[in-house]
Design a protein around this motif. Sequence first.
Motif, PDB file in Angstrom:
ATOM      1  N   ILE A   1       0.486  -1.477   0.433  1.00  0.00           N
ATOM      2  CA  ILE A   1       0.341   0.129  -0.404  1.00  0.00           C
ATOM      3  C   ILE A   1       0.771   0.896  -0.029  1.00  0.00           C
ATOM      4  O   ILE A   1       0.090   2.452   0.293  1.00  0.00           O
ATOM      5  CB  ILE A   1      -0.745  -0.032   1.156  1.00  0.00           C
ATOM      6  CG1 ILE A   1      -0.211   0.138   2.442  1.00  0.00           C
ATOM      7  CG2 ILE A   1      -1.727  -1.279   1.368  1.00  0.00           C
ATOM      8  CD1 ILE A   1      -1.148   0.113   3.388  1.00  0.00           C
ATOM      9  N   HIS A   2       2.081   1.303   0.051  1.00  0.00           N
ATOM     10  CA  HIS A   2       3.527   2.127  -0.231  1.00  0.00           C
ATOM     11  C   HIS A   2       3.786   2.880  -0.857  1.00  0.00           C
ATOM     12  O   HIS A   2       5.408   2.883  -1.015  1.00  0.00           O
ATOM     13  CB  HIS A   2       3.474   2.257   1.608  1.00  0.00           C
ATOM     14  CG  HIS A   2       2.909   2.666   2.513  1.00  0.00           C
ATOM     15  ND1 HIS A   2       1.837   3.335   3.169  1.00  0.00           N
ATOM     16  CD2 HIS A   2       2.843   2.226   4.116  1.00  0.00           C
ATOM     17  CE1 HIS A   2       1.123   3.095   3.597  1.00  0.00           C
ATOM     18  NE2 HIS A   2       2.230   2.702   5.067  1.00  0.00           N
ATOM     19  N   PRO A   3       3.503   2.357  -2.034  1.00  0.00           N
ATOM     20  CA  PRO A   3       4.118   3.079  -3.507  1.00  0.00           C
ATOM     21  C   PRO A   3       5.288   3.509  -3.143  1.00  0.00           C
ATOM     22  O   PRO A   3       6.973   4.294  -3.092  1.00  0.00           O
ATOM     23  CB  PRO A   3       3.621   2.975  -4.342  1.00  0.00           C
ATOM     24  CG  PRO A   3       1.932   3.256  -4.297  1.00  0.00           C
ATOM     25  CD  PRO A   3       2.578   3.056  -2.572  1.00  0.00           C
ATOM     26  N   GLU A   4       5.136   5.409  -2.852  1.00  0.00           N
ATOM     27  CA  GLU A   4       5.695   6.485  -2.444  1.00  0.00           C
ATOM     28  C   GLU A   4       7.104   6.158  -1.445  1.00  0.00           C
ATOM     29  O   GLU A   4       8.252   6.905  -1.755  1.00  0.00           O
ATOM     30  CB  GLU A   4       5.280   7.056  -2.616  1.00  0.00           C
ATOM     31  CG  GLU A   4       3.731   7.618  -3.333  1.00  0.00           C
ATOM     32  CD  GLU A   4       2.736   6.883  -3.279  1.00  0.00           C
ATOM     33  OE1 GLU A   4       2.002   7.921  -4.414  1.00  0.00           O
ATOM     34  OE2 GLU A   4       2.596   6.466  -2.119  1.00  0.00           O
TER      35      GLU A   4
ATOM     36  N   VAL B   1      -2.316   8.781   4.987  1.00  0.00           N
ATOM     37  CA  VAL B   1      -3.830   8.056   3.886  1.00  0.00           C
ATOM     38  C   VAL B   1      -3.500   6.690   4.116  1.00  0.00           C
ATOM     39  O   VAL B   1      -5.750   5.829   4.264  1.00  0.00           O
ATOM     40  CB  VAL B   1      -4.307   9.098   2.569  1.00  0.00           C
ATOM     41  CG1 VAL B   1      -5.465   8.782   2.417  1.00  0.00           C
ATOM     42  CG2 VAL B   1      -4.011  10.446   3.064  1.00  0.00           C
ATOM     43  N   GLN B   2      -2.765   6.657   3.556  1.00  0.00           N
ATOM     44  CA  GLN B   2      -2.408   4.589   3.167  1.00  0.00           C
ATOM     45  C   GLN B   2      -2.899   3.756   4.460  1.00  0.00           C
ATOM     46  O   GLN B   2      -3.889   2.937   4.374  1.00  0.00           O
ATOM     47  CB  GLN B   2      -1.556   4.384   1.784  1.00  0.00           C
ATOM     48  CG  GLN B   2      -1.408   5.153   0.739  1.00  0.00           C
ATOM     49  CD  GLN B   2       0.396   5.530   0.511  1.00  0.00           C
ATOM     50  OE1 GLN B   2       0.600   5.125   1.240  1.00  0.00           O
ATOM     51  NE2 GLN B   2       0.067   6.136  -0.798  1.00  0.00           N
ATOM     52  N   ASP B   3      -2.168   4.392   5.281  1.00  0.00           N
ATOM     53  CA  ASP B   3      -2.381   3.561   6.596  1.00  0.00           C
ATOM     54  C   ASP B   3      -3.840   3.928   7.328  1.00  0.00           C
ATOM     55  O   ASP B   3      -4.527   2.826   8.031  1.00  0.00           O
ATOM     56  CB  ASP B   3      -1.358   4.387   7.978  1.00  0.00           C
ATOM     57  CG  ASP B   3       0.098   3.424   7.472  1.00  0.00           C
ATOM     58  OD1 ASP B   3       0.176   2.449   6.660  1.00  0.00           O
ATOM     59  OD2 ASP B   3       1.180   3.982   7.585  1.00  0.00           O
ATOM     60  N   PHE B   4      -4.336   4.937   7.071  1.00  0.00           N
ATOM     61  CA  PHE B   4      -5.748   5.115   8.160  1.00  0.00           C
ATOM     62  C   PHE B   4      -6.630   4.517   7.366  1.00  0.00           C
ATOM     63  O   PHE B   4      -7.754   3.632   8.006  1.00  0.00           O
ATOM     64  CB  PHE B   4      -6.021   6.224   8.188  1.00  0.00           C
ATOM     65  CG  PHE B   4      -4.421   6.877   8.664  1.00  0.00           C
ATOM     66  CD1 PHE B   4      -4.138   6.593  10.483  1.00  0.00           C
ATOM     67  CD2 PHE B   4      -4.631   8.541   9.066  1.00  0.00           C
ATOM     68  CE1 PHE B   4      -2.569   7.118  10.516  1.00  0.00           C
ATOM     69  CE2 PHE B   4      -3.517   9.191   9.747  1.00  0.00           C
ATOM     70  CZ  PHE B   4      -2.718   8.493  11.157  1.00  0.00           C
TER      71      PHE B   4
END
Length: 376
Positions: A211-214, A329-332
């Motif tokens: 979920i964290h490409p950046e 945002v991705q984590d939440f």
Amino acid sequence: MTTTPVSPSLIPTLPGRYYTDPEVFRREQEALLESMWFCAVRGADLDRPGAFRTVRVGRESVLVTRDRTGALRAFLNVCRHRGARLCTEESGEVRRSLQCPYHAWTYGLDGKLVAAPNLTKMPDVDRDRYGLVKVALREWLGYAWVCLADAPPSFEATVQHAAVERLGDPAAIEHYGTERLALGKRVTYDVRANWKLIVENFMECYHCATIHPELTEVLPEFAEGWAAQSFVGHGAEFGAGVAGFTVDGSAGFGRLPEVAEEQDRRYYAITVRPNVFVNLVPDHVILHRMFPLAEDRTVVECDWLYAPEVVASGADVSKSAELFHRVNVQDFAACERTQPAMSSRAYREGGVLVPAEHHIGAFHGWLREKLGEQAP
């Protein structure tokens, strides 16, 4: 139905009720949020005498203000007369005193009762005794940490030890000079998830490649699933072609003056239980404060802190701030996807942790101990 692990590679999580049961949350409020040091307010937000902010700590409203001498003070936000909420706004400023809007009992910024209707006709009233109830306060990293306990635990052994335990060097966090940095950006997130899901997510990187490409572009080792928090003193290294901790890998700002050579081009993460995440990179610091409001709701306030000259110059911090904003945002979103399943019969006995997540088991053990429970 059971999810009891049958392989040494898998260890159990907490059962689902720990994330959904109001009674478990009440016990956490009492044993953790109201008994431990809680990071409440950034000191620079209260930049003059009379400035105040109210924060929710467990079940209590705490009022933090700056007095006439410039010192920060904290009190329970309750009038001693009939229990009305003293300050009803989240933040504000008064000139010299705090006045209850109900019966006009008035308190100095030091908490002492200074006036009330007909008070002069009651000379037997002890103005100190009927002053605001004081809350213990310590300052660290530029923030006010409060503790509601009658006998607060050692700040050094609980709060500051978390940084030493993670970085392996008592002076390592001091190199970033966090208390001298300026606020470049703040975002408040209202997360519909239990606070422990947020902690667990922050502690592991098994999800990072998904979920964290950046983030994994900037920190390639995170794509392997191992979180830097698993290793004392280890900071995840920037990728070979990455110039800075920014959303596109472009250069950020100059290295903070006291950051050591071995800390350059590395990211360090620290969890300070119960409610703080500290993220250290060479040119700025990102600090999260969690405010658990219910078993399924947590407000997270995230600050991006930079060298004062960077903020004063009006420099564009959007590329560095955008990287961790996307991570947040991705984590939440992942935590909010998980929360509903905590009440499913499929999660009644919990889930499992793979080896890259085994250190989360220590967090669960700590929680059970604080709640006075024995390990299963």
